[in-house]
Design a protein around this motif. Structure first.
Motif, short mmCIF file in Angstrom:
data_model
loop_
_atom_site.label_atom_id
_atom_site.label_comp_id
_atom_site.label_asym_id
_atom_site.label_seq_id
_atom_site.Cartn_x
_atom_site.Cartn_y
_atom_site.Cartn_z
N ASN A 156 39.48 25.93 38.37
CA ASN A 156 38.77 26.96 38.57
C ASN A 156 39.11 27.53 40.14
OD1 ASN A 156 36.95 28.79 39.18
ND2 ASN A 156 35.08 27.48 38.50
N PRO A 157 39.89 28.45 40.52
CA PRO A 157 40.25 28.96 41.75
C PRO A 157 38.92 29.34 42.75
CG PRO A 157 41.57 29.79 40.16
CD PRO A 157 40.57 29.14 39.41
N THR A 158 37.85 29.82 41.88
CA THR A 158 36.91 30.41 42.69
C THR A 158 35.83 29.31 42.96
OG1 THR A 158 35.84 30.95 40.64
CG2 THR A 158 37.24 32.55 41.77
N THR A 159 35.92 28.07 42.31
CA THR A 159 34.92 27.10 42.48
C THR A 159 33.41 27.19 41.90
OG1 THR A 159 36.09 26.29 44.29
CG2 THR A 159 33.98 25.30 44.08
N THR A 160 33.09 28.29 42.18
CA THR A 160 31.45 28.52 41.74
C THR A 160 31.18 29.92 41.70
OG1 THR A 160 29.28 28.55 42.60
CG2 THR A 160 31.01 28.18 44.22
N MET A 161 30.34 30.42 40.77
CA MET A 161 30.08 31.93 40.62
C MET A 161 29.42 32.39 42.07
SD MET A 161 31.33 33.70 38.62
CE MET A 161 30.51 35.10 38.82
N SER A 162 28.98 31.43 42.92
CA SER A 162 28.44 31.98 44.20
C SER A 162 29.50 32.60 45.09
CB SER A 162 27.58 31.02 44.91
OG SER A 162 26.54 30.72 43.85
N ASN A 163 30.64 32.31 44.64
CA ASN A 163 31.83 32.84 45.54
C ASN A 163 32.31 34.19 45.36
OD1 ASN A 163 34.19 32.91 47.12
ND2 ASN A 163 35.21 30.98 46.02
N PRO A 164 32.73 34.75 43.93
CA PRO A 164 33.39 35.99 44.00
C PRO A 164 32.65 37.22 44.05
CG PRO A 164 33.20 34.85 41.77
CD PRO A 164 32.56 33.60 42.88
N ILE A 165 33.04 38.19 44.44
CA ILE A 165 32.50 39.55 44.38
C ILE A 165 33.32 40.71 43.21
CG2 ILE A 165 31.77 41.40 45.54
CD1 ILE A 165 30.72 39.83 47.79
N ALA A 217 38.65 47.26 50.63
CA ALA A 217 39.01 48.41 51.13
C ALA A 217 40.64 48.45 51.38
CB ALA A 217 38.43 48.51 52.57
N ALA A 218 41.27 47.21 51.56
CA ALA A 218 42.67 47.23 51.71
C ALA A 218 43.31 47.04 50.31
CB ALA A 218 43.00 45.92 52.46
N ASN A 219 42.92 46.84 49.37
CA ASN A 219 43.55 46.50 47.95
C ASN A 219 42.82 47.31 46.98
OD1 ASN A 219 44.74 45.81 45.89
ND2 ASN A 219 44.76 43.60 46.36
N PRO A 220 43.38 48.57 46.53
CA PRO A 220 42.42 49.43 45.70
C PRO A 220 42.75 48.90 44.27
CG PRO A 220 44.76 50.36 46.19
CD PRO A 220 44.42 49.23 47.18
N ASN A 221 43.52 47.94 43.87
CA ASN A 221 43.77 47.33 42.51
C ASN A 221 43.02 45.90 42.49
OD1 ASN A 221 45.60 49.21 41.43
ND2 ASN A 221 47.32 48.46 42.41
N LEU A 222 42.49 45.66 43.47
CA LEU A 222 41.51 44.35 43.43
C LEU A 222 40.37 44.48 42.69
CD1 LEU A 222 41.48 41.69 44.76
CD2 LEU A 222 40.14 42.63 46.67
N ALA A 223 39.95 43.47 41.59
CA ALA A 223 38.85 43.89 40.85
C ALA A 223 37.87 42.61 41.29
CB ALA A 223 39.38 43.38 39.39
N VAL A 224 38.41 41.37 41.70
CA VAL A 224 37.53 40.21 42.52
C VAL A 224 38.20 39.82 43.33
CG1 VAL A 224 36.52 38.06 41.45
CG2 VAL A 224 36.80 39.74 39.78
N SER A 225 37.33 39.60 44.44
CA SER A 225 37.67 39.04 45.61
C SER A 225 36.77 37.75 45.69
CB SER A 225 37.08 39.80 46.89
OG SER A 225 37.49 39.24 47.99
#
Length: 319
Positions: free
Chosen positions: A151-160, A109-117
């Motif tokens: 791997n900045p996200t470490t695991t796919m259980s992390n990103p949305i 909500a705070a970042n309209p250009n954000l694709a993956v958090s």
């Protein structure tokens, strides 16, 4: 896509020992506008039975079953079934903290250009005990090449991710079982979407500086698994070259050195025979000497630890 906020895709293969804890971590979320898609990938234990028990008690849970196709194909199946505006992934042996979804929805909500958090990860033992070890990856100002090094996200259980990102860049490479997450993230970073007001805008991938997930470390210590990880990284590079050949060629030797150093450290932590770690660290140095300038403390400690263990094994064999 419907009006649902988040679709959670959970690939499950022989996960009967842990899936109940994992599903409960979803049901305990403070953010409740979600659906949970559990996709059984040909399990031979009672994973599917447990999943149906949860689906019968909560209408937000949908269960699907397929012949074994691998994790990338299973995630892609989930993406096709998803109804949410955002898509999250959760392996059936990891755990989310209760604020996980709320924190990411606020981030978007705070970042309209954000694709993956994504967020910080705390590692837990195979038995489920927190280790206190927390991921230290870079969170902000990420560039495509960062996903070649580590791997900045470490695991796919992390990103949305926003569902529209998958519509534009596609899903996971189904011929990959290692580094498939990095290949997809690299593709997202290289993609430019059209914005009616601002022309072309590069999707952003950005992390939250707080722990929102417990990642269960695998007990597997076979050197063969490390070889498959190296092969997976090589395939990542081959696919990344199709997206940005000049960038990949510019970073290849040093990125390869960093990856081989990671495999050397993993071999050491797993207590594998010293020649395994020795091979990885020697090839890391041969790939690019600048690895001594990139995180020199980590490089020298890895080198010292592996050579010390190898020397010890040689002396033990002599005496």
């Amino acid at each position: 896509m419907g009006d649902l906020a988040v679709s959670i895709v959970m690939p499950a293969y022989n996960a009967a020992s842990f899936i109940s804890q994992t599903v409960e971590s979803v049901l305990n979320q403070s953010f409740v506008d979600f659906e949970l898609l559990i996709i059984d990938d040909g399990s031979t234990d009672n994973t599917l039975e447990i999943a149906y028990q949860y689906a019968n008690s909560d209408r937000r849970i949908r269960v699907f079953s397929q012949v074994n196709r691998g994790v990338s194909a299973t995630r892609n199946h989930g993406i096709q079934l998803a109804k949410g505006k955002f898509i999250a992934f959760l392996d059936a042996d990891d755990l989310w903290l209760p604020a996980k979804l709320t924190a990411h929805m606020e981030h978007f909500a705070a970042n309209p250009n954000l694709a993956v958090s994504f967020a910080r990860v705390e590692f837990m033992s195979w038995e489920g005990q927190p280790t206190g070890q927390i991921s230290t990856s870079r969170l902000l100002n990420l560039k495509p090449e960062d996903f070649l090094y580590e791997n900045p996200t470490t695991t796919m259980s992390n990103p949305i991710a926003k569902a529209e990102v998958f519509a534009q860049v596609g899903g996971f490479a189904e011929d990959m079982s290692y580094s498939e997450d990095l290949e997809w993230l690299f593709r997202v970073m290289c993609h430019q979407r059209k914005d009616q007001d601002n022309g072309k805008v590069v999707w952003q991938i950005e992390g939250i500086d707080r722990v929102l997930i417990y990642y269960r470390a695998s007990p597997s210590g076979l050197s063969a698994s490390l070889s498959r990880m190296e092969s997976g990284w090589d395939l990542l590079i081959d696919k990344a070259r199709l997206q940005a050949p000049a960038l990949v060629n510019r970073h290849y030797s040093l990125a390869r050195a960093v990856h081989l150093r990671y495999l050397a450290r993993r071999a050491f932590r797993l207590g594998l025979p010293s020649p395994v770690g020795l091979d990885f660290i020697n090839r890391a140095i041969a790939s690019d000497w600048r690895i001594f300038l990139r995180e020199p403390h980590r490089t020298f400690l890895t080198l010292l630890a592996i050579y010390w263990r190898h020397l010890g094994s040689l002396l033990k064999a002599v005496y």
